[in-house]
Design an enzyme around this catalytic site. Structure first.
Site, PDB file in Angstrom:
ATOM      1  NE  ARG A 167      -4.182  -1.575   0.349  1.00 57.82           N
ATOM      2  CZ  ARG A 167      -4.282  -2.855   0.018  1.00 57.82           C
ATOM      3  NH1 ARG A 167      -3.271  -3.477  -0.557  1.00 57.82           N
ATOM      4  NH2 ARG A 167      -5.405  -3.503   0.236  1.00 57.82           N
ATOM      5  CB  SER A 242      -8.494  -1.186   4.351  1.00 54.53           C
ATOM      6  OG  SER A 242      -8.817  -2.445   3.856  1.00 54.53           O
ATOM      7  CD  GLU A 338      -5.506   1.203   2.496  1.00 55.22           C
ATOM      8  OE1 GLU A 338      -6.422   1.543   1.744  1.00 55.22           O
ATOM      9  OE2 GLU A 338      -5.278   0.030   2.821  1.00 55.22           O
TER      10      GLU A 338
HETATM   11  N1  EPU Z   1     -10.290 -10.144  10.687  1.00 52.73           N
HETATM   12  C1  EPU Z   1     -10.958 -10.148  11.894  1.00 52.73           C
HETATM   13  N2  EPU Z   1     -12.002  -9.282  12.076  1.00 52.73           N
HETATM   14  C2  EPU Z   1     -12.408  -8.422  11.119  1.00 52.73           C
HETATM   15  C3  EPU Z   1     -11.722  -8.423   9.891  1.00 52.73           C
HETATM   16  C4  EPU Z   1     -10.664  -9.281   9.688  1.00 52.73           C
HETATM   17  O1  EPU Z   1     -10.633 -10.899  12.804  1.00 52.73           O
HETATM   18  O2  EPU Z   1     -13.364  -7.680  11.359  1.00 52.73           O
HETATM   19  C5  EPU Z   1      -9.165 -11.087  10.489  1.00 52.73           C
HETATM   20  C6  EPU Z   1      -9.588 -12.499  10.132  1.00 52.73           C
HETATM   21  O3  EPU Z   1      -8.685 -13.376  10.732  1.00 52.73           O
HETATM   22  C7  EPU Z   1      -9.416 -12.561   8.630  1.00 52.73           C
HETATM   23  C8  EPU Z   1      -8.207 -11.680   8.447  1.00 52.73           C
HETATM   24  O4  EPU Z   1      -8.380 -10.645   9.416  1.00 52.73           O
HETATM   25  O5  EPU Z   1      -9.163 -13.853   8.181  1.00 52.73           O
HETATM   26  C9  EPU Z   1      -8.077 -11.083   7.076  1.00 52.73           C
HETATM   27  O6  EPU Z   1      -9.269 -10.403   6.719  1.00 52.73           O
HETATM   28  P1  EPU Z   1      -9.615 -10.064   5.187  1.00 52.73           P
HETATM   29  O7  EPU Z   1      -9.393 -11.254   4.330  1.00 52.73           O
HETATM   30  O8  EPU Z   1     -10.971  -9.423   5.174  1.00 52.73           O
HETATM   31  O9  EPU Z   1      -8.501  -9.055   4.748  1.00 52.73           O
HETATM   32  P2  EPU Z   1      -7.813  -7.818   5.475  1.00 52.73           P
HETATM   33  O10 EPU Z   1      -6.406  -8.159   5.791  1.00 52.73           O
HETATM   34  O11 EPU Z   1      -8.669  -7.310   6.584  1.00 52.73           O
HETATM   35  C10 EPU Z   1      -6.836  -6.844   3.249  1.00 52.73           C
HETATM   36  C11 EPU Z   1      -6.868  -5.551   2.487  1.00 52.73           C
HETATM   37  C12 EPU Z   1      -8.194  -5.381   1.756  1.00 52.73           C
HETATM   38  C13 EPU Z   1      -8.359  -6.535   0.803  1.00 52.73           C
HETATM   39  C14 EPU Z   1      -8.321  -7.849   1.620  1.00 52.73           C
HETATM   40  C15 EPU Z   1      -8.359  -9.065   0.734  1.00 52.73           C
HETATM   41  C16 EPU Z   1      -5.404  -4.048   3.708  1.00 52.73           C
HETATM   42  C17 EPU Z   1      -5.310  -2.840   4.567  1.00 52.73           C
HETATM   43  N3  EPU Z   1      -6.634  -4.437   3.385  1.00 52.73           N
HETATM   44  O12 EPU Z   1      -7.825  -6.748   4.266  1.00 52.73           O
HETATM   45  O13 EPU Z   1      -8.112  -4.196   0.987  1.00 52.73           O
HETATM   46  O14 EPU Z   1      -9.587  -6.454   0.096  1.00 52.73           O
HETATM   47  O15 EPU Z   1      -7.068  -7.919   2.360  1.00 52.73           O
HETATM   48  O16 EPU Z   1      -7.163  -9.171   0.025  1.00 52.73           O
HETATM   49  O17 EPU Z   1      -4.380  -4.613   3.330  1.00 52.73           O
HETATM   50  C18 EPU Z   1      -8.612  -1.870   0.915  1.00 52.73           C
HETATM   51  O18 EPU Z   1      -7.408  -1.658   0.859  1.00 52.73           O
HETATM   52  O19 EPU Z   1      -9.455  -0.918   0.909  1.00 52.73           O
HETATM   53  C19 EPU Z   1      -9.094  -3.241   1.055  1.00 52.73           C
HETATM   54  C20 EPU Z   1     -10.382  -3.502   1.247  1.00 52.73           C
END
Ligand code: EPU
Length: 342
Positions: A167, A242, A338
């Protein structure tokens, strides 16, 4: 170049329709540009401070903008080179990112299907090296063209020039505010696509869709399904995706958390550190689904802050800092936003 006097400038322009958070700030001056010549002409109208706006999907207005906002609407999608298995496509900075994805998926060109439904514009995509489901913009990036705001000069940036990180890019760091990205060239596959279904719920979703040998369009459909189920549609509920980055921390920090929360999710990074999902940290602090005035932490994904209607940017910013402070107090990790707060 058009006469700068002929550039249509709106005064005291409401910014609500131009930021996906739906914050009702105003810009003293506002104009849309549809070509590099129009951009150069608009730059000659000296109204400081200057803000270049794309899809407004990564920005939080905490006050009215006292100067000029130039919205990059530069269109165009053209195949500029053909190779045996690949082609290069040059896309205007003002094109809506998902429109580009749909165009590529429709033509059967591979590489960006995992990046379906990311809000924002093509010109803004390299700034934060957008990424999702195991793919980042840098994986398909060839080069970009940008106009230097102070001089109107055209610059070209290769992939190494952009110094892409998680990012992150040079346009968020040392070159912040210096350029407007007018076009981006991508390398997409015509055949022998490298499909990426390993990440997250993609494989599970494809299975639920009854698809065993996925094509590009199937992966795009699966990603759209996952994103729509977890992330709020900005047209319904204002948000910027995010709000925070997932923190990258030393392994010792993880080990300390594991003594209390052995199940903490994490991903190993090549440099020995680990990435911990910010959504998990925020959820553990009790914020998930919590509403504070007109803003709140989204019930299905704690990483997303939302505008329930009528929220001010200051309200959202206060919530963001309350979350940052509580995560730091509980876990000793200071989350980084972000979203660009102005
Ligand atoms: N999780 C929780 N609670 C929550 C959300 C997430 O416990 O409310 C934990 C869970 O263990 C889950 C893990 O976080 O398995 C990962 O969650 P998720 O797959 O939703 O992905 P993320 O790491 O929260 C990142 C990106 C997203 C992107 C997703 C999928 C960043 C800051 N965000 O989110 O990007 O869509 O991976 O690849 O890296 C964005 O940048 O606007 C965005 C949405």
């Amino acid at each position: 170049m058009p006469d700068p006097k002929q550039i249509l400038i709106r005064k005291n322009c409401p910014l609500g329709p131009y930021n996906t958070f739906g914050i009702a700030a105003h810009a003293a001056r506002f104009t849309d540009v549809y070509s590099t010549d129009e951009l150069r002409a608009a730059l000659k109208v000296q109204t400081q401070p200057l803000l270049i706006l794309g899809g407004g999907s990564n920005i939080l207005f905490t006050r009215d903008w006292p100067g000029m906002v130039i919205r990059n609407c530069i269109p165009g999608m053209a195949v500029v080179r053909q190779f045996k298995n690949r082609l290069w496509v040059r896309v205007g900075g003002g094109v809506v990112w998902h429109d580009f994805v749909l165009w590529a998926v429709g033509k059967g060109y591979g590489g960006i299907e995992n990046l379906s439904l990311i809000p924002g514009s093509v010109g803004a995509a390299p700034v934060q090296n957008i990424g999702a489901y195991g793919v980042e913009l840098k994986d398909v990036f060839v080069e970009l063209e940008a106009i230097e705001l102070a001089t109107g000069k055209r610059f070209r940036f290769s992939r190494p020039d952009c110094r892409f990180g998680y990012r992150d890019s040079i346009f968020k760091g040392p070159e912040k505010g210096r350029f407007c990205i007018t076009s981006v060239t991508f390398s997409l596959t015509k055949q022998q696509h490298r499909l990426n279904t390993r990440y997250g719920d993609i494989a599970k979703t494809l299975e639920a869709m009854g698809i065993h040998k996925p094509a590009i369009a199937d992966i795009s459909a699966a990603v759209i399904r996952i994103r729509s189920s977890k992330l709020p549609d900005p047209a319904q509920l204002g948000n910027c995706g995010s709000f925070f980055k997932n923190p990258e921390v030393a392994r010792t920090v993880l080990e300390k958390i594991q003594t209390v929360e052995p199940e903490v999710p994490h991903y190993n990074l090549p440099d020995g550190r680990v990435k911990i999902p910010a959504g998990w940290l925020i959820q553990q602090c009790g914020w998930k689904g919590k509403r504070v005035g007109n803003t709140g932490c989204y019930e299905k994904q704690a990483l997303v802050l939302v505008n329930y209607g009528g929220a001010t940017g200051a309200e959202v910013k206060n919530l963001a800092f309350a979350i940052i402070d509580s995560v730091e107090k509980k876990f000793g990790i200071r989350l980084e936003p972000e979203v660009n707060m102005l």
